[in-house]
Design a protein around this motif. Sequence first.
Motif, PDB file in Angstrom:
ATOM      1  N   PRO A  68     -15.605  73.588  90.663  1.00 13.95           N
ATOM      2  CA  PRO A  68     -14.628  74.420  89.947  1.00 13.95           C
ATOM      3  C   PRO A  68     -13.641  73.581  89.151  1.00 13.95           C
ATOM      4  CG  PRO A  68     -14.018  74.260  92.250  1.00 13.95           C
ATOM      5  CD  PRO A  68     -15.305  73.492  92.099  1.00 13.95           C
ATOM      6  N   VAL A  69     -14.088  73.106  88.018  1.00 14.97           N
ATOM      7  CA  VAL A  69     -13.273  72.207  87.200  1.00 14.97           C
ATOM      8  C   VAL A  69     -12.110  73.001  86.618  1.00 14.97           C
ATOM      9  CG1 VAL A  69     -13.250  70.679  85.199  1.00 14.97           C
ATOM     10  CG2 VAL A  69     -15.266  70.756  86.694  1.00 14.97           C
ATOM     11  N   CYS A  70     -10.971  72.861  87.246  1.00 17.18           N
ATOM     12  CA  CYS A  70      -9.781  73.567  86.764  1.00 17.18           C
ATOM     13  C   CYS A  70      -8.562  72.652  86.724  1.00 17.18           C
ATOM     14  CB  CYS A  70      -9.492  74.801  87.615  1.00 17.18           C
ATOM     15  SG  CYS A  70      -9.392  74.514  89.388  1.00 17.18           S
ATOM     16  N   ALA A  71      -8.765  71.369  87.022  1.00 19.42           N
ATOM     17  CA  ALA A  71      -7.682  70.390  86.924  1.00 19.42           C
ATOM     18  C   ALA A  71      -8.268  69.052  86.520  1.00 19.42           C
ATOM     19  CB  ALA A  71      -6.933  70.248  88.249  1.00 19.42           C
ATOM     20  N   SER A  72      -7.550  68.316  85.688  1.00 18.70           N
ATOM     21  CA  SER A  72      -7.997  66.989  85.301  1.00 18.70           C
ATOM     22  C   SER A  72      -7.801  66.024  86.460  1.00 18.70           C
ATOM     23  CB  SER A  72      -7.198  66.499  84.094  1.00 18.70           C
ATOM     24  OG  SER A  72      -5.875  66.162  84.490  1.00 18.70           O
ATOM     25  N   MET A  73      -8.337  64.807  86.304  1.00 20.26           N
ATOM     26  CA  MET A  73      -8.175  63.809  87.362  1.00 20.26           C
ATOM     27  C   MET A  73      -6.711  63.420  87.543  1.00 20.26           C
ATOM     28  SD  MET A  73      -9.812  60.449  85.506  1.00 20.26           S
ATOM     29  CE  MET A  73      -9.733  59.510  87.020  1.00 20.26           C
ATOM     30  N   HIS A  74      -5.864  63.772  86.559  1.00 23.66           N
ATOM     31  CA  HIS A  74      -4.431  63.496  86.664  1.00 23.66           C
ATOM     32  C   HIS A  74      -3.665  64.680  87.248  1.00 23.66           C
ATOM     33  CE1 HIS A  74      -5.212  59.934  84.292  1.00 23.66           C
ATOM     34  NE2 HIS A  74      -5.806  60.677  83.386  1.00 23.66           N
ATOM     35  N   GLY A  75      -4.392  65.780  87.567  1.00 20.27           N
ATOM     36  CA  GLY A  75      -3.760  66.938  88.183  1.00 20.27           C
ATOM     37  C   GLY A  75      -3.316  68.005  87.207  1.00 20.27           C
ATOM     38  N   ASP A  76      -3.603  67.836  85.908  1.00 21.31           N
ATOM     39  CA  ASP A  76      -3.214  68.823  84.911  1.00 21.31           C
ATOM     40  C   ASP A  76      -4.151  70.029  84.961  1.00 21.31           C
ATOM     41  OD1 ASP A  76      -1.185  67.131  83.899  1.00 21.31           O
ATOM     42  OD2 ASP A  76      -2.687  66.022  82.742  1.00 21.31           O
ATOM     43  N   ALA A  77      -3.588  71.240  84.891  1.00 19.38           N
ATOM     44  CA  ALA A  77      -4.405  72.451  84.923  1.00 19.38           C
ATOM     45  C   ALA A  77      -5.233  72.561  83.645  1.00 19.38           C
ATOM     46  CB  ALA A  77      -3.513  73.673  85.084  1.00 19.38           C
ATOM     47  N   LEU A  78      -6.513  72.941  83.803  1.00 16.51           N
ATOM     48  CA  LEU A  78      -7.414  73.115  82.674  1.00 16.51           C
ATOM     49  C   LEU A  78      -7.803  74.581  82.467  1.00 16.51           C
ATOM     50  CD1 LEU A  78      -9.809  70.075  83.229  1.00 16.51           C
ATOM     51  CD2 LEU A  78      -7.884  70.233  81.643  1.00 16.51           C
ATOM     52  N   LEU A  79      -7.396  75.461  83.384  1.00 19.73           N
ATOM     53  CA  LEU A  79      -7.655  76.893  83.260  1.00 19.73           C
ATOM     54  C   LEU A  79      -6.342  77.648  83.456  1.00 19.73           C
ATOM     55  CD1 LEU A  79     -10.922  77.428  85.375  1.00 19.73           C
ATOM     56  CD2 LEU A  79     -10.736  77.291  82.888  1.00 19.73           C
ATOM     57  N   ASP A  80      -6.188  78.767  82.741  1.00 20.62           N
ATOM     58  CA  ASP A  80      -4.994  79.589  82.944  1.00 20.62           C
ATOM     59  C   ASP A  80      -5.186  80.462  84.189  1.00 20.62           C
ATOM     60  OD1 ASP A  80      -6.589  81.788  82.198  1.00 20.62           O
ATOM     61  OD2 ASP A  80      -5.870  81.744  80.125  1.00 20.62           O
ATOM     62  N   HIS A  81      -4.132  81.225  84.543  1.00 22.76           N
ATOM     63  CA  HIS A  81      -4.162  81.996  85.791  1.00 22.76           C
ATOM     64  C   HIS A  81      -5.272  83.041  85.794  1.00 22.76           C
ATOM     65  CE1 HIS A  81      -0.683  80.172  87.614  1.00 22.76           C
ATOM     66  NE2 HIS A  81       0.059  80.396  86.547  1.00 22.76           N
ATOM     67  N   ALA A  82      -5.498  83.692  84.659  1.00 19.16           N
ATOM     68  CA  ALA A  82      -6.543  84.713  84.590  1.00 19.16           C
ATOM     69  C   ALA A  82      -7.917  84.100  84.813  1.00 19.16           C
ATOM     70  CB  ALA A  82      -6.490  85.424  83.243  1.00 19.16           C
ATOM     71  N   ALA A  83      -8.159  82.921  84.233  1.00 21.26           N
ATOM     72  CA  ALA A  83      -9.444  82.252  84.410  1.00 21.26           C
ATOM     73  C   ALA A  83      -9.616  81.770  85.842  1.00 21.26           C
ATOM     74  CB  ALA A  83      -9.567  81.091  83.429  1.00 21.26           C
ATOM     75  N   LEU A  84      -8.538  81.323  86.470  1.00 22.54           N
ATOM     76  CA  LEU A  84      -8.615  80.936  87.885  1.00 22.54           C
ATOM     77  C   LEU A  84      -9.010  82.129  88.744  1.00 22.54           C
ATOM     78  CD1 LEU A  84      -5.486  78.626  88.313  1.00 22.54           C
ATOM     79  CD2 LEU A  84      -7.869  77.958  88.653  1.00 22.54           C
ATOM     80  N   ASP A  85      -8.438  83.290  88.453  1.00 24.56           N
ATOM     81  CA  ASP A  85      -8.805  84.503  89.195  1.00 24.56           C
ATOM     82  C   ASP A  85     -10.284  84.830  88.999  1.00 24.56           C
ATOM     83  OD1 ASP A  85      -6.325  84.927  90.306  1.00 24.56           O
ATOM     84  OD2 ASP A  85      -5.643  86.280  88.707  1.00 24.56           O
ATOM     85  N   SER A  86     -10.773  84.693  87.773  1.00 22.23           N
ATOM     86  CA  SER A  86     -12.184  84.964  87.502  1.00 22.23           C
ATOM     87  C   SER A  86     -13.086  83.980  88.235  1.00 22.23           C
ATOM     88  CB  SER A  86     -12.459  84.897  85.996  1.00 22.23           C
ATOM     89  OG  SER A  86     -11.809  85.938  85.323  1.00 22.23           O
TER      90      SER A  86
END
Length: 279
Positions: free
Chosen positions: A120-138
């Motif tokens: 579930p790639v939703c954060a970079s290796m530096h911890g930055d979010a790569l998906l918004d909240h709606a996409a995380l829910d999906s």
Amino acid sequence: MPRRSFLPLAPPGGTPTRVLTIAGSDSGGGAGMQADIRTCTLLGVHTLCAVTAVTVQNTVGVKGFHPIPPEVVAAQIAAVSDDIGLHAAKTGMLASTEIIAAVARSWREHGAGVPLVVDPVCASMHGDALLDHAALDSLRTEMFPLATLVTPNLHEVRLLVDIDVVDSTTQAEAARALHALGPQWAMVKGGHLQGSASSTDLLFDGNDFHEFESPRVNTTHDHGAGDTLAAATACALAHGYPLLDAVAFAKQWVTEGLRAAYPLGHGHGPVSPLFRLHE
């Protein structure tokens, strides 16, 4: 890694086992689809591809990305599954709510009975979010219930289930919370628990915990480690390995890849499966 621990190879001219990667393209070649293809190829597996996004990135970080239209992502999955067939699949960066929905619909139609590893790639290796909240829910509601295995890193665990993993107790708590979202198996990787002398990944099937431990490799060149682990697991599952054996194989594979990692550019170099070429 001793030769006997590699996966079986098809004979020359024989059609190899096939794995589909549904992921973003990494212009730096260290992670994403490029890491998946590299791992699958060096394990003797033919890689099928459904590109979800074109990223602009290098060893320093992600500068931006361009998502592929969802209907094109779904069409790629349909095209290769209907004609070529596949033995396992893995997902990486899914980029948006619309792409996640398209992948889930397409997988329900074309992926019945095929093992699916969801990284579930939703954060970079530096911890930055790569998906918004709606996409995380999906991701939680649409992809996790389809997954044979989910493999988040600790940054992604925090985004997905709001648990900061700092020790073995919170690692087990996170594994339970992830499993409650619907996958058959949930893994909480321990590579980012830097205070530990070993790297311990924890796997949970709803009843039992299973630990996979390896010595921590002293390197800053770990770009693509998560992709490599998920891809190697998918390759082993494609060959019919039971899940615990597939994860054990992949853990050994990524550990050797970390030992062989090399510097590249001005940031984090990639995990390298090229060690196999020296065997």
